[in-house]
Design a protein around this motif. Structure first.
Motif, PDB file in Angstrom:
ATOM      1  N   MET A   1       0.603  -1.155  -0.059  1.00 49.20           N
ATOM      2  CA  MET A   1       0.073  -0.064  -0.026  1.00 49.20           C
ATOM      3  C   MET A   1       0.758   1.206   0.115  1.00 49.20           C
ATOM      4  O   MET A   1       0.537   2.414  -0.134  1.00 49.20           O
ATOM      5  N   ILE A   2       1.983   1.034   0.154  1.00 44.12           N
ATOM      6  CA  ILE A   2       3.006   2.241   0.185  1.00 44.12           C
ATOM      7  C   ILE A   2       3.071   2.900  -0.944  1.00 44.12           C
ATOM      8  O   ILE A   2       2.894   4.115  -1.025  1.00 44.12           O
ATOM      9  N   LEU A   3       3.327   2.270  -2.086  1.00 37.93           N
ATOM     10  CA  LEU A   3       3.245   2.920  -3.421  1.00 37.93           C
ATOM     11  C   LEU A   3       2.314   3.782  -3.753  1.00 37.93           C
ATOM     12  O   LEU A   3       2.455   4.929  -4.258  1.00 37.93           O
ATOM     13  N   PRO A   4       0.923   3.487  -3.393  1.00 41.46           N
ATOM     14  CA  PRO A   4      -0.249   4.265  -3.777  1.00 41.46           C
ATOM     15  C   PRO A   4      -0.161   5.649  -3.213  1.00 41.46           C
ATOM     16  O   PRO A   4      -0.438   6.654  -3.435  1.00 41.46           O
ATOM     17  N   LEU A   5       0.417   5.367  -1.828  1.00 47.28           N
ATOM     18  CA  LEU A   5       0.510   6.563  -0.971  1.00 47.28           C
ATOM     19  C   LEU A   5       1.404   7.426  -1.465  1.00 47.28           C
ATOM     20  O   LEU A   5       1.490   8.704  -1.379  1.00 47.28           O
ATOM     21  N   ALA A  35      -5.878   4.004  -2.864  1.00 47.67           N
ATOM     22  CA  ALA A  35      -5.546   3.463  -1.445  1.00 47.67           C
ATOM     23  C   ALA A  35      -6.607   2.639  -1.100  1.00 47.67           C
ATOM     24  O   ALA A  35      -6.641   2.101   0.008  1.00 47.67           O
ATOM     25  N   LYS A  36      -7.814   3.001  -1.801  1.00 48.00           N
ATOM     26  CA  LYS A  36      -8.927   2.360  -1.459  1.00 48.00           C
ATOM     27  C   LYS A  36      -9.306   2.571   0.069  1.00 48.00           C
ATOM     28  O   LYS A  36      -9.967   2.006   0.816  1.00 48.00           O
ATOM     29  N   LEU A  37      -9.063   4.016   0.266  1.00 51.96           N
ATOM     30  CA  LEU A  37      -9.799   4.426   1.614  1.00 51.96           C
ATOM     31  C   LEU A  37     -11.077   4.889   1.438  1.00 51.96           C
ATOM     32  O   LEU A  37     -11.430   5.560   0.272  1.00 51.96           O
TER      33      LEU A  37
END
Length: 253
Positions: A1-5, A35-37
């Protein structure tokens, strides 16, 4: 998930430096998409990331003498009051209301920027009326910041230019400085409410800070009118995309 952030932060940071906004205008929809938040978590994470981004951006514009400290201070005064109120609305309002408020604000500001007259000058005359108007502007910025996860620059920059006569560069630098206490005031209640993961916000913020320098450099190169119109087109695109995604989501449900 770090890359999308990281990618979200980099895009938001570049736009923050270029347009004098916090970057939340693009980070919120990207955090939801990549990030699907959900809307609340994306807004809160974006607002946290705006804190370091606006500090660095304001310093960069300030070094180039493109910050009006008196104007920023008055706006920040109102924003500090409005941001906690916006954060409270974020926790209690239905997601649909928050989402469509976001879309409506983007469409209004896009229209203003695309059709705004050519700006000149860069000076501001302080008066009692202007002082109260700036505090009121800050209050609106604060509510939008806390509720929607944006720094409020999308509101402040065009208002600074259209109603207070600031040049584009001065409006951007002043907006970024005013956003520092605004973002802090909105982030504190979000952290207390557990709406944001500190690690996620810091990752987005670090990428945004690094990318903001390129945005500031471009802002000093492009003609004022062109950068204003590009900002308007960006807001229009984000608004239409957000509305489309919301309608698709409603149909699925």
């Amino acid at each position: 998930m770090i890359l999308p952030l990281l990618i979200t932060g980099a895009v938001g940071g570049f736009l923050s430096g270029f347009f004098g906004v916090g970057g939340g205008i693009i980070m919120v929809p990207l955090l939801m998409l990549w990030a699907k938040l959900d809307q609340r978590r994306a807004s809160a994470t974006s607002l946290l990331a705006i804190v370091p981004t606006s500090i660095v951006g304001a310093l960069t514009y300030g070094i180039n003498q493109q910050v009006d400290f008196a104007v920023a201070g008055l706006v920040a005064l109102g924003a500090i009051v409005g941001a906690p109120l916006g954060s409270k609305l974020l926790r209690v309002l239905p997601i649909a209301v928050i989402h469509w408020t976001f879309v409506a604000m983007m469409l209004i500001e896009a229209g203003r920027l695309l059709f705004v007259a050519e700006q000149t000058g860069g000076t501001f005359t302080m008066s009692v009326g202007n002082a109260f108007a700036l505090i009121g502007l800050g209050l609106l910025m604060g509510v939008a910041s806390g509720m929607l996860g944006i720094g409020g620059g999308v509101i402040a920059v065009p208002v600074f230019m259209s109603f207070f006569g600031l040049s584009a560069l001065l409006a951007k630098g002043t907006s970024l400085l005013a956003m520092v206490p605004t973002a802090i005031a909105g982030t504190i209640p979000n952290l207390r409410a557990g709406l944001v993961v500190l690690k996620e916000g810091l990752i987005v913020g670090a990428a945004a800070v690094a990318a903001s320098f390129g945005g500031v450099a471009l802002a000093f190169i492009l003609p004022e009118r062109l950068s204003t119109q590009l900002f308007g087109l960006l807001l229009l695109f984000v608004a239409l995309q957000s509305a489309y995604r919301r309608m698709r989501s409603q149909k699925k449900n």
